[in-house]
Write a protein that holds these residues in place. Structure first.
Motif, short mmCIF file in Angstrom:
data_model
loop_
_atom_site.label_atom_id
_atom_site.label_comp_id
_atom_site.label_asym_id
_atom_site.label_seq_id
_atom_site.Cartn_x
_atom_site.Cartn_y
_atom_site.Cartn_z
N LEU A 8 -1.28 -1.21 14.71
CA LEU A 8 -0.31 -0.19 14.34
C LEU A 8 -0.91 1.21 14.53
O LEU A 8 -0.25 2.10 15.07
CB LEU A 8 0.16 -0.38 12.90
CG LEU A 8 1.11 0.68 12.36
CD1 LEU A 8 2.39 0.76 13.21
CD2 LEU A 8 1.44 0.38 10.90
N ALA A 9 -2.14 1.40 14.10
CA ALA A 9 -2.81 2.69 14.26
C ALA A 9 -2.89 3.07 15.74
O ALA A 9 -2.63 4.23 16.11
CB ALA A 9 -4.21 2.65 13.64
N ALA A 23 -6.38 10.23 8.75
CA ALA A 23 -7.29 10.59 7.67
C ALA A 23 -8.05 9.35 7.23
O ALA A 23 -7.54 8.23 7.29
CB ALA A 23 -6.50 11.18 6.50
N ALA A 24 -9.26 9.56 6.78
CA ALA A 24 -10.08 8.44 6.30
C ALA A 24 -9.45 7.82 5.06
O ALA A 24 -8.83 8.51 4.25
CB ALA A 24 -11.48 8.94 5.97
N SER A 25 -9.59 6.51 4.93
CA SER A 25 -9.06 5.80 3.77
C SER A 25 -10.14 4.90 3.21
O SER A 25 -10.84 4.22 3.95
CB SER A 25 -7.85 4.96 4.16
OG SER A 25 -7.44 4.16 3.08
N SER A 26 -10.28 4.89 1.90
CA SER A 26 -11.29 4.03 1.26
C SER A 26 -10.68 2.74 0.74
O SER A 26 -11.37 1.92 0.17
CB SER A 26 -11.96 4.79 0.12
OG SER A 26 -10.99 5.15 -0.85
N TYR A 32 -2.12 9.40 7.46
CA TYR A 32 -2.06 10.41 8.50
C TYR A 32 -1.66 11.75 7.91
O TYR A 32 -0.92 11.81 6.94
CB TYR A 32 -1.03 10.03 9.59
CG TYR A 32 -1.50 8.89 10.45
CD1 TYR A 32 -2.23 9.13 11.61
CD2 TYR A 32 -1.25 7.58 10.09
CE1 TYR A 32 -2.69 8.09 12.39
CE2 TYR A 32 -1.70 6.52 10.87
CZ TYR A 32 -2.42 6.79 12.01
OH TYR A 32 -2.87 5.75 12.79
N GLU A 33 -2.14 12.81 8.52
CA GLU A 33 -1.73 14.16 8.18
C GLU A 33 -0.83 14.66 9.30
O GLU A 33 -1.19 14.57 10.48
CB GLU A 33 -2.94 15.07 8.03
CG GLU A 33 -3.81 14.69 6.84
CD GLU A 33 -5.03 15.57 6.69
OE1 GLU A 33 -5.22 16.51 7.51
OE2 GLU A 33 -5.80 15.33 5.76
#
Length: 84
Positions: A8-9, A23-26, A32-33
Motif C-alpha cells: 500500500l505504501a 512519516a515514521a511510525s513506531s 503521511y503528512e
C-alpha cells in the motif's frame, strides 16, 4: 511492517509522489503528512480511486505556527475538559 502495508505504501508513493511525505511510525501503521493545498485532492483520490477505496478519514491535525516563539500562551483558566 507487513507486506500488505508496504505494498500500500508503494502504491501511495507511486500515485501521489511529492504531494505527501511518509512519516515514521513506531506502531506499525502508515502515516503521511499532506500539505494543506493538497489535502482535498489527496483525500478525494484515496476515497474514489479503486486502487485505494478508503471510506473513513480517521485523523486530520493542524498546527498554527503563526506566532510560534514570539507569543506566550496564558490560559484564563483550566477545567477537566480543557482550557478557556
Amino acid at each position: 511492517m507487513s507486506d500488505p502495508l508496504e505494498s500500500l505504501a508503494n502504491s501511495i508513493e507511486a500515485r501521489f509522489g511529492e504531494q505527501m511525505d511518509r512519516a515514521a511510525s513506531s506502531c506499525g501503521e502508515l502515516t503521511y503528512e499532506v500539505h494543506k493545498d493538497n489535502l482535498i485532492k489527496v483525500a478525494t483520490a484515496m476515497r474514489t480511486e479503486a486502487e485505494f477505496g478508503f471510506e473513513v478519514l480517521i485523523d486530520v491535525c493542524g498546527v498554527d505556527y503563526l506566532h510560534y516563539g514570539s507569543d506566550a500562551w496564558t490560559p484564563n483558566s483550566a477545567t477537566g475538559t480543557g482550557f478557556s
